[in-house]
Design a protein around this motif. Structure first.
Motif, mmCIF file in Angstrom:
data_model
loop_
_atom_site.group_PDB
_atom_site.id
_atom_site.type_symbol
_atom_site.label_atom_id
_atom_site.label_comp_id
_atom_site.label_asym_id
_atom_site.label_seq_id
_atom_site.Cartn_x
_atom_site.Cartn_y
_atom_site.Cartn_z
ATOM 1 N N THR A 2 10.796 2.672 -13.385
ATOM 2 C CA THR A 2 10.264 2.749 -12.022
ATOM 3 C C THR A 2 9.728 1.386 -11.590
ATOM 4 O OG1 THR A 2 8.120 3.425 -12.885
ATOM 5 C CG2 THR A 2 9.648 5.177 -12.247
ATOM 6 N N SER A 3 9.533 1.215 -10.319
ATOM 7 C CA SER A 3 9.135 -0.074 -9.759
ATOM 8 C C SER A 3 7.692 -0.442 -10.108
ATOM 9 C CB SER A 3 9.296 -0.036 -8.234
ATOM 10 O OG SER A 3 8.710 -1.156 -7.651
ATOM 11 N N LYS A 4 7.512 -1.615 -10.713
ATOM 12 C CA LYS A 4 6.168 -2.123 -10.999
ATOM 13 C C LYS A 4 5.450 -2.512 -9.712
ATOM 14 C CE LYS A 4 7.324 -3.907 -15.606
ATOM 15 N NZ LYS A 4 7.445 -5.120 -16.450
ATOM 16 N N VAL A 5 6.221 -3.005 -8.747
ATOM 17 C CA VAL A 5 5.629 -3.397 -7.469
ATOM 18 C C VAL A 5 4.995 -2.190 -6.781
ATOM 19 C CG1 VAL A 5 6.115 -4.281 -5.154
ATOM 20 C CG2 VAL A 5 7.192 -5.338 -7.142
ATOM 21 N N LEU A 6 5.718 -1.065 -6.817
ATOM 22 C CA LEU A 6 5.198 0.150 -6.195
ATOM 23 C C LEU A 6 3.943 0.632 -6.910
ATOM 24 C CD1 LEU A 6 5.392 2.491 -4.199
ATOM 25 C CD2 LEU A 6 6.934 3.644 -5.812
ATOM 26 N N ASP A 7 3.966 0.645 -8.250
ATOM 27 C CA ASP A 7 2.799 1.085 -9.022
ATOM 28 C C ASP A 7 1.578 0.226 -8.706
ATOM 29 O OD1 ASP A 7 3.885 3.244 -10.254
ATOM 30 O OD2 ASP A 7 4.417 2.197 -12.114
ATOM 31 N N THR A 8 1.779 -1.078 -8.643
ATOM 32 C CA THR A 8 0.670 -1.996 -8.353
ATOM 33 C C THR A 8 0.102 -1.726 -6.964
ATOM 34 O OG1 THR A 8 1.625 -3.710 -9.772
ATOM 35 C CG2 THR A 8 -0.001 -4.415 -8.116
ATOM 36 N N PHE A 9 0.991 -1.576 -5.995
ATOM 37 C CA PHE A 9 0.574 -1.304 -4.618
ATOM 38 C C PHE A 9 -0.251 -0.018 -4.541
ATOM 39 C CE2 PHE A 9 1.611 1.364 -0.925
ATOM 40 C CZ PHE A 9 1.033 0.618 0.085
ATOM 41 N N LEU A 10 0.260 1.047 -5.159
ATOM 42 C CA LEU A 10 -0.416 2.340 -5.090
ATOM 43 C C LEU A 10 -1.761 2.319 -5.802
ATOM 44 C CD1 LEU A 10 2.654 4.676 -5.718
ATOM 45 C CD2 LEU A 10 1.521 4.235 -3.537
ATOM 46 N N ASN A 11 -1.790 1.805 -7.020
ATOM 47 C CA ASN A 11 -3.030 1.813 -7.803
ATOM 48 C C ASN A 11 -4.123 0.974 -7.155
ATOM 49 O OD1 ASN A 11 -1.885 3.496 -9.727
ATOM 50 N ND2 ASN A 11 -1.162 1.787 -10.998
ATOM 51 N N GLU A 12 -3.760 -0.211 -6.650
ATOM 52 C CA GLU A 12 -4.759 -1.077 -6.025
ATOM 53 C C GLU A 12 -5.341 -0.436 -4.769
ATOM 54 O OE1 GLU A 12 -2.913 -4.828 -5.322
ATOM 55 O OE2 GLU A 12 -3.114 -5.512 -7.406
ATOM 56 N N ASN A 13 -4.486 0.164 -3.976
ATOM 57 C CA ASN A 13 -4.948 0.718 -2.701
ATOM 58 C C ASN A 13 -5.701 2.023 -2.869
ATOM 59 O OD1 ASN A 13 -3.977 -0.901 -0.172
ATOM 60 N ND2 ASN A 13 -2.311 -1.056 -1.661
ATOM 61 N N ILE A 14 -5.306 2.849 -3.824
ATOM 62 C CA ILE A 14 -6.059 4.085 -4.082
ATOM 63 C C ILE A 14 -7.449 3.742 -4.614
ATOM 64 C CG2 ILE A 14 -6.191 6.106 -5.591
ATOM 65 C CD1 ILE A 14 -3.119 6.332 -5.294
ATOM 66 N N THR A 15 -7.526 2.764 -5.504
ATOM 67 C CA THR A 15 -8.823 2.325 -6.030
ATOM 68 C C THR A 15 -9.719 1.799 -4.916
ATOM 69 O OG1 THR A 15 -7.842 1.761 -8.172
ATOM 70 C CG2 THR A 15 -9.964 0.746 -7.640
ATOM 71 N N ASP A 16 -9.130 1.032 -4.006
ATOM 72 C CA ASP A 16 -9.889 0.489 -2.887
ATOM 73 C C ASP A 16 -10.426 1.602 -1.985
ATOM 74 O OD1 ASP A 16 -10.721 -1.735 -1.042
ATOM 75 O OD2 ASP A 16 -9.271 -0.758 0.267
ATOM 76 N N LEU A 17 -9.600 2.611 -1.704
ATOM 77 C CA LEU A 17 -10.053 3.726 -0.874
ATOM 78 C C LEU A 17 -11.228 4.460 -1.518
ATOM 79 C CD1 LEU A 17 -6.670 5.295 0.342
ATOM 80 C CD2 LEU A 17 -8.275 3.941 1.697
ATOM 81 N N LYS A 18 -11.164 4.658 -2.818
ATOM 82 C CA LYS A 18 -12.244 5.351 -3.521
ATOM 83 C C LYS A 18 -13.547 4.552 -3.453
ATOM 84 C CE LYS A 18 -9.350 8.023 -6.708
ATOM 85 N NZ LYS A 18 -8.921 8.242 -8.106
ATOM 86 N N LYS A 19 -13.454 3.227 -3.600
ATOM 87 C CA LYS A 19 -14.644 2.371 -3.550
ATOM 88 C C LYS A 19 -15.331 2.437 -2.190
ATOM 89 C CE LYS A 19 -13.362 -1.142 -6.987
ATOM 90 N NZ LYS A 19 -12.946 -2.562 -7.177
ATOM 91 N N ARG A 20 -14.532 2.561 -1.133
ATOM 92 C CA ARG A 20 -15.080 2.531 0.230
ATOM 93 C C ARG A 20 -15.393 3.916 0.795
ATOM 94 N NH1 ARG A 20 -11.481 -0.175 4.147
ATOM 95 N NH2 ARG A 20 -9.706 0.273 2.797
ATOM 96 N N GLY A 21 -15.254 4.940 -0.032
ATOM 97 C CA GLY A 21 -15.560 6.290 0.421
ATOM 98 C C GLY A 21 -14.527 6.848 1.372
ATOM 99 N N LEU A 22 -13.292 6.323 1.322
ATOM 100 C CA LEU A 22 -12.237 6.736 2.251
ATOM 101 C C LEU A 22 -11.154 7.573 1.581
ATOM 102 C CD1 LEU A 22 -11.775 3.376 4.218
ATOM 103 C CD2 LEU A 22 -13.259 5.318 4.769
ATOM 104 N N TYR A 23 -11.345 7.867 0.300
ATOM 105 C CA TYR A 23 -10.344 8.645 -0.435
ATOM 106 C C TYR A 23 -10.611 10.133 -0.230
ATOM 107 C CZ TYR A 23 -7.459 10.389 -4.286
ATOM 108 O OH TYR A 23 -6.521 11.068 -5.038
ATOM 109 N N ASN A 24 -9.613 10.846 0.219
ATOM 110 C CA ASN A 24 -9.759 12.269 0.513
ATOM 111 C C ASN A 24 -9.338 13.108 -0.686
ATOM 112 O OD1 ASN A 24 -10.162 14.668 1.931
ATOM 113 N ND2 ASN A 24 -8.039 14.701 2.643
ATOM 114 N N GLU A 25 -10.283 13.799 -1.278
ATOM 115 C CA GLU A 25 -9.980 14.692 -2.393
ATOM 116 C C GLU A 25 -9.555 16.048 -1.847
ATOM 117 O OE1 GLU A 25 -13.177 14.884 -5.148
ATOM 118 O OE2 GLU A 25 -13.283 12.706 -5.427
#
Length: 396
Positions: A2-25
């Motif tokens: 699978t694409s490493k670029v996609l994994d990096t994009f997803l993991n970085e942005n999901i982590t960022d959303l969680k830090k800022r209180g914007l991640y919807n559980e």
């Protein structure tokens, strides 16, 4: 691999959303989505459902849905334009037209589908759309899909609407100009200024489009925002959903016969997606019949809504300028909003945090949706929990 670029994009942005209180559980509900719900084995008072009238669990709807499965099966079997149009789809559309006070109606698979379908079927790259800045995401996407020029209008600002309508029409650049608005704005609960919008539309010969997803079943004694203002003969396109106050799933557009004929031959979700199931069609029809026969559920909804609003206002919470049962408690900071919602859940009240991008940054709120199914005791418990947590977190 699978694409490493996609994994990096997803993991970085999901982590960022969680830090800022914007991640919807996303929570999983066990059982029916009624006035009380069960999540992870814990029962809570449910203040996050769009099931305004409690019809999702109504025994009368369940009975006709079960009967429809026995008679018609579990699916429509085809798209509407081949042989997926069952007689009960026709019955639904006739009932919708009568309910909304129009010549005809067309049903779709969802409210979101409606806006994607209808706007792009009528408007194109040679046209312009005047769109309220707080319109629902489905309106925004439908406008984009049409490729029309989108002219953003300040929220419920009639001076801005008139000026931009004048500029668009007098520029001579566009074949058609549409003004489009939510009937009820879903995050703040305020109501569109439809009489003034219609006056401006008549002055400049604008096409009028009202998304009444949160108004149908709520305003106009249940018939919606357009009926509330007595403007059935003045609004070209009334869009609504069958998944909120109606309690089922699907959407529709109501208007003149020639409009509906056009949508049947040019709106892509109607042409290329299988029709709603027989159970959905017939239970939606039953729900609309109930609303046309009696205003009891609508009156109970408003009684509960007013009671909850007064209780929260008396405690000192900021509930904005809602004119409908939608009752936001505006916190502001996204992390604090998420924390407040979690504390409510711990106290037995399920009221979901709403943060960016659903609402602008810094305007996070816990949105409360009282229904006709709630008892006074349930609402009293919810108000008591708000008081406890509000004092605990220093908001009141």
């Amino acid at each position: 691999m699978t694409s490493k670029v996609l994994d990096t994009f997803l993991n970085e942005n999901i982590t960022d959303l969680k830090k800022r209180g914007l991640y919807n559980e996303i929570d999983s509900v066990q059982g029916a989505n009624g006035a009380m719900i069960t999540i992870d084995g814990k029962k809570s008072i449910n203040l996050s459902s769009n099931n305004y009238l409690g019809l999702t669990t109504d025994d009368r709807l369940k009975k006709v849905a079960k009967d429809a499965i026995d008679s018609y099966g579990v699916g429509a079997g085809a798209v509407r334009t081949i042989n997926g149009t069952l007689d009960i789809h026709i019955d639904l559309e006739k009932k919708l037209a009568a309910f909304k006070g129009t010549e005809a109606a067309i049903s779709y698979q969802s409210g979101f589908n409606c806006n994607m379908a209808a706007i792009s079927a009528v408007m194109d790259k040679n046209d312009a759309i005047l769109s309220d800045e707080l319109n629902h995401a489905s309106i925004i996407d439908g406008c984009r899909l049409s490729k029309a020029k989108i002219i953003r209008v300040n929220h419920s600002d009639m001076d801005d609407l008139r000026q931009k309508a004048k500029e668009a029409v007098e520029s001579g650049q566009y074949n058609k100009v549409m003004v489009i608005t939510d009937g009820v704005f879903s995050m703040d609960g305020d109501v569109a200024k439809l009489p003034e919008i219609v006056d401006i539309a008549e002055e400049f010969d604008l096409i009028t489009y009202v998304d009444d997803a949160h108004g149908s079943g709520v305003l106009g004694k249940g018939a919606g925002t357009v009926k509330h203002f007595g403007l059935q003969d003045k609004v070209d396109m009334q869009m609504g959903t069958l998944s909120k106050a109606i309690g089922v799933i699907g959407g529709y557009v109501a208007g003149k016969e020639n409009l509906i004929d056009w949508l049947k031959v040019r709106s892509r979700p109607f042409l290329f997606s299988t029709a709603v199931s027989p159970a959905d069609a017939i239970s939606s029809t039953k729900a609309i019949e109930l609303l046309m026969e009696s205003t009891d559920l609508n009156e109970k909804l408003w009684k509960n809504s007013n009671y909850l609003k007064e209780g929260l206002k008396e405690l000192g919470f900021d509930i904005g300028n809602s004119e409908t049962p939608i009752t936001p408690v505006i916190i502001g900071d996204e992390k604090e909003t998420q924390k407040f919602s979690k504390r409510l859940y711990e106290e037995g009240v399920y009221a979901k945090a709403i943060v960016f991008p659903t609402v602008p940054r810094g305007t996070g709120r816990v949105r409360n949706m009282p229904t006709a199914e709630h008892t006074k005791g349930m609402l009293d418990e919810a108000i008591a929990s708000y008081e406890k947590i509000g004092k605990e977190m220093g908001f009141i």
